[in-house]
Every structure is written in C-alpha cells, then in structure tokens.
Scaffold this active site. Structure first.
Site, PDB file in Angstrom:
ATOM      1  N   GLN A   1       0.854  -1.185   0.000  1.00 13.94           N
ATOM      2  CA  GLN A   1       0.000   0.000   0.000  1.00 13.94           C
ATOM      3  C   GLN A   1       0.894   1.241   0.000  1.00 13.94           C
ATOM      4  O   GLN A   1       1.901   1.291   0.703  1.00 13.94           O
ATOM      5  CB  GLN A   1      -0.916   0.027   1.232  1.00 13.94           C
ATOM      6  CG  GLN A   1      -2.001  -1.049   1.223  1.00 13.94           C
ATOM      7  CD  GLN A   1      -2.917  -0.927   2.428  1.00 13.94           C
ATOM      8  OE1 GLN A   1      -2.449  -0.740   3.550  1.00 13.94           O
ATOM      9  NE2 GLN A   1      -4.228  -1.012   2.195  1.00 13.94           N
TER      10      GLN A   1
ATOM     11  N   ASP B   1      52.915  21.994  20.574  1.00 13.90           N
ATOM     12  CA  ASP B   1      53.787  21.253  21.473  1.00 13.90           C
ATOM     13  C   ASP B   1      52.995  20.284  22.334  1.00 13.90           C
ATOM     14  O   ASP B   1      51.779  20.147  22.204  1.00 13.90           O
ATOM     15  CB  ASP B   1      54.649  22.197  22.323  1.00 13.90           C
ATOM     16  CG  ASP B   1      53.815  23.183  23.132  1.00 13.90           C
ATOM     17  OD1 ASP B   1      52.848  22.733  23.777  1.00 13.90           O
ATOM     18  OD2 ASP B   1      54.133  24.383  23.123  1.00 13.90           O
TER      19      ASP B   1
ATOM     20  N   LYS C   1      58.581  19.801  23.222  1.00 11.98           N
ATOM     21  CA  LYS C   1      58.656  20.718  24.358  1.00 11.98           C
ATOM     22  C   LYS C   1      58.212  20.085  25.677  1.00 11.98           C
ATOM     23  O   LYS C   1      57.454  20.670  26.438  1.00 11.98           O
ATOM     24  CB  LYS C   1      57.852  21.992  24.121  1.00 11.98           C
ATOM     25  CG  LYS C   1      58.224  22.746  22.869  1.00 11.98           C
ATOM     26  CD  LYS C   1      59.512  23.485  22.980  1.00 11.98           C
ATOM     27  CE  LYS C   1      59.416  24.685  23.884  1.00 11.98           C
ATOM     28  NZ  LYS C   1      60.704  25.391  24.001  1.00 11.98           N
TER      29      LYS C   1
END
Length: 461
Positions: free
Chosen positions: A44, A250, A272
């Site tokens: 449907q 860093d 660092k």
C-alpha cells in the site's frame, strides 16, 4: 567517529524505497529534494508519496518486495513497519554491494540520515550516530533559528565570482584569504539584507583591486591554547587556528584543540617536554620564519599563555628581526585555569591578598629562586613545571620561613578529564607522592587558599 559524514550527489540516480506509509513518505520527500528518481515498493502506498514518485520520474510497484526490485538502483531505504522484512531487504541489498539505510534501526544498515539545515547550496548535517535522533533534531532547530535564510544566496554569489577571482589571483592561498576577508566585509550584510545587486558590485570591485602580493604575505599567529580543556580556547584563538596553513604545536596542547585546525593544514609537532624537546627552541623560531616567508599563515599553538613561561618573547624576537607580520593571542594561563578547575581561588580576602607565578625549573634544570620573597603567609605562590623539583621547593620554602603545615596542592593534567588534585602539607607532600605515577603537565599551588579545595572543588572528571 562511528559514521563518516559525506555529501552524495543523487541527482538522476534511482533510489529504492521499500515502504509506503508515513515513515517512507518522510524519506521520499528528502530523496526527491536531492533529485533522486524514486522507485517505491509496498503493498500500500499513500497518495502523497505516490505523487512524489510521479514528480521524480520514478515508478511505484504495489506489492511485496522482490529481489529483482534491486536491479539498477543506487541505494536502498528500508521503511516498512516490519523489522524482519527490513532485515531481509537490507541483507539482499548488501549482498549486491548496495548501500542501505534501515529507518530507526541503524544496526541493520550501512548509513543513516542526519538532521539537515538546508540553506542550499549550503547544507549543515547534524548526527548523533543513531544514539539520539531527538537530540539531533533539537540541535537542528537551534541552528535553524540562528542561521540567516539567505546564506544560500551568499554561497551562490561567491560561486559566480570564483572564476573571475581565479583569473585575477593565481595563488590559491591568496584566493582563500580574499574569501576570508570577504566574509568579514559589508558584502555579507548586503546579501543578508536582500541587496544582491549592491553586494555583487562591491564584490566585483574588491576582486578588481585585489593585490596578490599583499594577500600572499606570510604571517605568524602566536596563540595561547589555554590549560587543556578545548572549551577554554578564546574565539580569536579558534578563528586564527582555523585560518592557519601551518600549525606548530607542542606537548602541552591537547589533541582536542589540535583537531580544531583546518583539515588541510600542515601539523608540525615540536615537542617541548620539560627536558626533552623534539626541536630546540632556535629551530622552532627558524621554522616559524621559514613557513611565513613562503607566504603561509603560521599558527604557533602554545599551552597556556604565550607570554607566561611560554617563551613567546624568544619566538617573536626573530619574527620581528625578519620583518614578518605577527599577532599574539593570550590564553588562559595554567595557574588560573587549573586553580579554578581545582576549586582553589588564588586570592581570597581571608587567605591571600596577592599571588605570584614562578617557574619550577630553569634552563639548566636547577631550582634557583629568590626564596626569601616567596614565604609570605598572605601570598599564594604557583610553581609552573615544578614536579621534578618538588622536594627542593618544599624544603627551601620551609628553610626560608614558610610553615611546614602550609597547605600545598599538586594539580596534574588540570582542566581535562584526567585531572588529578593531590593536597597535603608543605613538609609532607613530597613523601606522600613518593612512588606514585604523576602525569605532566603539573602545577604546584602553595598557600592557605589550598584549604578551600575540599569545599570549592566542583570539577569531578
């Protein structure tokens, strides 16, 4: 990411929609807007969906699904009200290598539909990866209310002038900067106000006067990334980070912040750690100059604030000497950010009338400070990078007159979900943490304000 957001051109492609009810209708509307040709299969089919199928140039088959329905289609949407039927259709489609969406059951399919804010050609997709469609819809509603309806007209205007700009400026970096400047110019307001002809004239004039040399000039952004939490990044920091061609970052900058950079930006890790630098400082300075002289926008992304134990002054020295344009964007320094997240006010009327920031180590690794000026009972002292020298810091403060019972806090990975706050006495903390694994970055806070941590400590990661 559990799902990869992509934009898929469906115009002229056949989409199979299994189902004919309200759920299928919603998907049918969306597919039709994208230009797909709809094939609907269902026992449907509602009238509105049937009308959409006709307008798309597709077909509607009013019966149950059959394997042959998969022939010649580009994608499959399973929108029946029966899970087993959806699962069977999805299985057969996947066996043919067809992408499948199973409505309200993402585990059975290959892709899901996001909530969409449509300002064509500008489209914004919002997805909860199937976890909460209601949340995605709420976010969409918020964006719908704040995003001007004429953004699409602005995109159309820019598209029309792409080729004239290419003819004027051959350098892609210069063109990108031109568009960035345009989006911060009155051209945008003209479009949003419906004054398209005025906006077009302004844009044409801007292209005519565009100077490739000026637009191709390199620049360095020295940006403070804050103490760790990406939410503490400033608007200006975010804007310049997303503008940069190259990002030098860093160890103190969290991945969540680095991920905010442009996807096509070059990311350069410069290390660092306290005593282990991936690149010596002089090399970092030279890299900034090297990239800027190539005409690139370079973001030097630093934890905390660039000018508070961030060596920002050293990096600017060479930039100034080379005549390179630069900007400095302050960040929330670790002392402020970590203390706030630890619930330790650095000043308090009843505890401390001043605060002092000092570094816990020098270039040669020593802790050589003016100790006699760090022992006032009415002053909070914050030591950056002091973990390795903690025992010496405590003993020197006591030797110069600070009481052994003075409260002290060690904050590890502050403002992040891994934050740890260890408190104790000045004469006991080094022994208290002996043998414990403490992760950098760390911050040491000394003073009676630390006693407020149990009461004010609000952040519970």
């Amino acid at each position: 990411m559990e799902f990869l957001p992509i934009s898929w051109r469906l115009q002229g492609k056949v989409a199979l929609l299994a189902g004919g009810g309200e759920v299928a209708l919603r998907k049918g509307r969306l597919l039709h807007r994208s230009g797909a040709i709809l094939t609907v299969v269902a026992p449907q089919v509602c009238d509105e969906l049937l009308d959409i199928v006709v307008r798309s140039g597709g077909s509607c088959v009013v019966r149950a699904f059959e394997s042959a329905d998969l022939d010649g289609v580009a994608l499959v949407i399973c929108a029946t009200d029966d899970r087993s039927t959806n699962a069977e259709i999805a299985k057969q489609a996947q066996q043919r290598g067809l992408p499948v969406n199973v409505v309200d059951d993402p585990s059975l399919g290959d892709f899901i539909f996001p909530a969409i804010v449509d300002r064509s050609p500008v489209l914004i997709s919002i997805s909860s990866s199937g976890a909460s469609p209601v949340l995605a819809r709420k976010l969409r509603a918020q964006l719908e209310s704040t995003l001007p309806a004429r953004w699409g007209r602005l995109a159309d205007l820019m598209a029309r002038f792409r080729q004239p700009l290419k003819d004027k400026l051959s350098n892609i970096g210069a063109r990108r900067l031109f568009w960035e400047q345009t989006l911060d110019s009155p051209v945008v307001e003209k479009v949003l106000a419906g004054k398209d002809s005025e906006a077009e004239a302004m844009l044409a004039a801007a292209i005519e006067s565009a100077d490739a040399t000026t637009l191709s000039r390199g620049e360095v952004y020295l940006v403070g990334a804050g103490p760790g939490d990406p939410d503490l990044l400033t608007f200006r920091a975010l804007r310049l980070l997303q503008k940069a061609d190259v990002v030098l970052y860093d160890r103190l900058v969290g991945k969540g912040i680095v991920d905010l950079a442009r996807r096509d930006a070059e990311l350069v890790y410069v290390g660092k750690a306290r005593d282990k630098h991936a690149l010596p400082q002089d090399n970092i300075n030279e890299l900034l100059v090297h990239y800027a002289k190539q005409g690139k926008k370079v973001c030097r992304l630093k934890g905390g604030d660039p000018f508070i134990f961030g060596r920002g002054g050293e990096e600017i020295d060479l930039i100034v000497a080379e005549g390179i344009d630069f900007q400095v964007v302050p960040g929330i320094t670790a002392a402020s950010g970590c203390a706030s997240y630890a619930g330790i006010p650095l000043t308090h009327r009843d505890h401390a009338q001043s605060v002092r920031f000092v570094t816990g180590h020098r270039k040669d690794g020593s802790v050589d400070l003016d100790w006699k000026h760090l022992v006032s009972e009415t002053e909070t002292v914050v030591f950056y990078m002091g973990l390795v020298g903690l025992r010496e810091i405590c003993s020197q403060l006591i030797a110069h007159g600070r009481g052994g019972d003075t409260p002290i806090a060690l904050v590890s990975r502050g403002t992040t979900n891994l934050q740890e706050v260890i408190t104790g006495r000045l004469d006991q903390l080094p022994d208290d943490i002996e043998g414990r694994e403490i992760h950098a970055p760390t911050l040491i806070i000394v003073g009676s304000v630390v006693s407020l941590h149990p009461k004010f400590g609000w952040f519970k990661p």
